[in-house]
Every structure is written in structure tokens, then in C-alpha cells.
Design an enzyme around this catalytic site. Structure first.
Site, short mmCIF file in Angstrom:
data_model
loop_
_atom_site.label_atom_id
_atom_site.label_comp_id
_atom_site.label_asym_id
_atom_site.label_seq_id
_atom_site.Cartn_x
_atom_site.Cartn_y
_atom_site.Cartn_z
N LYS A 187 0.84 -1.20 0.00
CA LYS A 187 0.00 0.00 0.00
C LYS A 187 0.87 1.25 0.00
CE LYS A 187 -3.95 -2.34 2.09
NZ LYS A 187 -4.76 -2.64 3.28
N GLN A 232 -4.80 -1.17 9.51
CA GLN A 232 -4.80 -2.52 8.93
C GLN A 232 -5.44 -3.51 9.91
OE1 GLN A 232 -3.88 -3.21 5.79
NE2 GLN A 232 -4.28 -5.39 6.00
N ASP A 266 -11.19 3.13 3.97
CA ASP A 266 -11.61 1.73 3.88
C ASP A 266 -13.13 1.61 3.68
OD1 ASP A 266 -9.61 -0.27 4.00
OD2 ASP A 266 -9.21 0.19 6.11
#
Ligand code: GUN
Length: 281
Positions: free
Chosen positions: A53, A97, A120
Site C-alpha cells: 500500500k 490494517q 476503507d
């Protein structure tokens, strides 16, 4: 022989456009989109994802701010960091995460992230906006899946889309997106009766099960579009999807490989969401 939906190539095309969007934001508003990436502990898979990422950010000109915290971080410490990032004007997107260690409630962390920085798309406000078909930040993997279905040439309108898996990250949100695109949607899971029968009635099949080569060609309708969300590590160290790619490719009209299908698109959509959050800041 099915059309192979090359997620790696399609994601590269998206990223090329995103790099232009970043350049334009910098030129017109003097904004460099910024993504904070928070990793708690040292889950090896999470470490790999986080590294990919951050690299993807750098490739399109997004600034990434890395926060790597020890495995015994308390919930209060993580909440304090999220709160700081919520107020940091250089941070337009916050990615914590998952999974988090057991002493931290994931839902409390997700709810603490500002919905405007929730790249997200997991915050209940964004989930509600998705459910009602209103604009908002959308989860990345489902966005990537929708882009890959579009590339297959199949319009979901009126089609039967069968999703296997009911997670908050993939199954539920992709079901809502397919519904928004006028598909008739069935979500299957471990308790579904007559699973094979349901799957074989799918014009579009999204496999998000997490079991290596769970779907064989007997499960798939002739001409179906098959999206394989699974990335499973086999005992010999190689990766494979939830679908038996070699068998299904002779029966489906289009199929994604795994790896090289959904995964690269998820990352491209994370970049797109970060740019969207920066544009709306
Ligand atoms: N872990 C597995 N997938 C994801 C994702 O899309 N976002 C975050 N934050 N964690 C994950």
C-alpha cells in the site's frame, strides 16, 4: 475459453489516471493527498499488504505516513493516534490494517475514524451511505470487484449475482453495490442449503470464501463471470484463489486469476479513495 480479467494490468491503467489526478490536485489547490497507514503488531500478511500500500502511494504521488505500533498497544493508545490523525491536515485518509490484536475492539477503532478520512469505507456512516445509495467512501475490494465486472463487459442489470461470503469487508458491501447496479443478489455462506445449486444459477459469481480452489467447474453456469476474491497460501508456499482457475476458465465467459485479479484492484481503489477524500477536504 474465458476472457481472463487481468487485474494487474487494469489496476496499472487506473493508477496511471490517479497519478494525473494527484498532479492536478497539487497544481490547482496545492494539496498533496496523504494516507496514514497504521499497523499494530507483526502479522506477516498484514506487513506485506501495508508495504504494498505504501509503495503504491509513492508511485502515484500520494504521501504516506507510516505508524507501526507494538503488538501490546492498548485500545486507548490506538484511539489517541486515530484522534491525532483525524485532526492532522496533511492526512486525508486513515487506514488501520485489520485484524487488530485481541485487546483492541475493531469496531471501536473503526467508529473513531473520521468518516471523511475513512478510506476503507468501514465506518457505520459510510456503510449507511452505501446501503442507501448515497455518495460516500466505499470499501476498496468491492469497488475493485465492480470495476473488474465492468471490464468483463457484463452489465449486472437484471442478472443473478451470487456472492459466496458475508463479511463486512467484501460480501455485504459488494452485494449492496451489485444491487445498486440493478442485479438480483444472493449472498451465500457456510450455512446455505443447496450451495452448489444456488451458485450454478449465478450469471455473476463472486467467491470470497477463503478456501483454496473451493469452486470447481461443476459449480459454475456456462458463460458466468467469475470473480475470485480469495488469496490462499498453500503448503508449498504458492498462492491460489478460491476457484479452480484452470478448470473454470473453459466454462466461464470471464474470470479473474488469483493472484493478479482482485488484489491489485483493491490497492488501486484505496489510492482512488484517498484522492477522493483529499478532493473533498
Ligand atoms: N485487512 C484485510 N483487508 C483489509 C482492508 O481492506 N482494509 C484494512 N484496513 N484491513 C484489511
Amino acid at each position: 475459453m474465458a476472457y481472463i480479467i487481468d487485474g494487474k494490468k487494469i489496476a496499472a491503467e487506473f493508477r496511471a489516471q490517479l497519478a494525473l489526478d494527484v498532479a492536478s490536485l497539487t497544481q490547482t489547490r496545492n494539496i498533496t493527498p496523504g494516507l496514514a497507514v497504521v499497523l499494530v503488531g507483526n502479522n506477516p500478511a498484514s506487513e506485506v499488504y501495508v508495504r504494498m500500500k505504501k509503495k503504491a502511494c509513492a508511485d502515484v504521488g500520494i504521501a504516506s505516513f507510516s505508524h507501526e505500533l507494538p503488538i501490546d498497544t492498548t485500545e486507548d493508545d490506538l484511539l489517541a493516534l486515530v484522534n491525532r490523525l483525524n485532526h492532522d491536515p496533511n492526512v486525508h485518509g486513515i487506514l488501520v490494517q485489520l485484524p487488530l490484536p485481541p485487546q483492541i475492539h475493531e469496531s471501536r477503532i473503526i467508529q473513531a475514524i473520521s468518516p471523511r478520512k475513512d478510506v476503507d469505507g468501514f465506518h457505520p456512516e459510510n456503510v449507511g451511505l452505501l446501503a442507501t445509495g448515497s455518495p460516500g467512501l466505499r470499501p476498496c475490494t468491492p469497488l475493485g470487484i465492480m470495476a473488474l465486472i465492468a471490464k468483463s463487459g457484463m452489465d449486472p442489470a437484471g442478472k443473478h449475482a451470487v456472492i459466496i461470503g458475508r463479511s463486512n469487508i467484501v460480501g455485504k458491501p459488494v452485494a449492496l453495490m451489485l444491487l445498486q447496479a440493478h442485479a438480483t443478489v444472493t449472498i451465500c455462506h457456510s450455512r446455505t442449503h443447496h450451495l452448489q445449486q444456488v451458485i450454478s444459477s449465478g450469471d455473476i459469481v463472486v467467491a470470497a470464501i477463503g478456501r483454496p480452489r473451493f469452486l470447481g467447474k461443476e459449480a459454475i453456469q456456462e458463460g458466468a463471470v467469475v470473480i475470485d476474491v480469495g488469496t490462499n497460501r498453500l503448503e508449498d508456499g504458492t498462492l491460489c484463489g478460491d476457484c479452480d482457475f484452470e478448470a473454470i476458465k473453459h466454462k466461464a465467459s470471464a474470470i479473474t486469476p488469483s493472484p493478479g485479479g482482485v488484489g491489485p484492484m483493491t490497492i488501486a481503489m484505496l489510492l482512488a479513495n484517498t484522492i477522493q477524500a483529499a478532493q473533498q477536504s
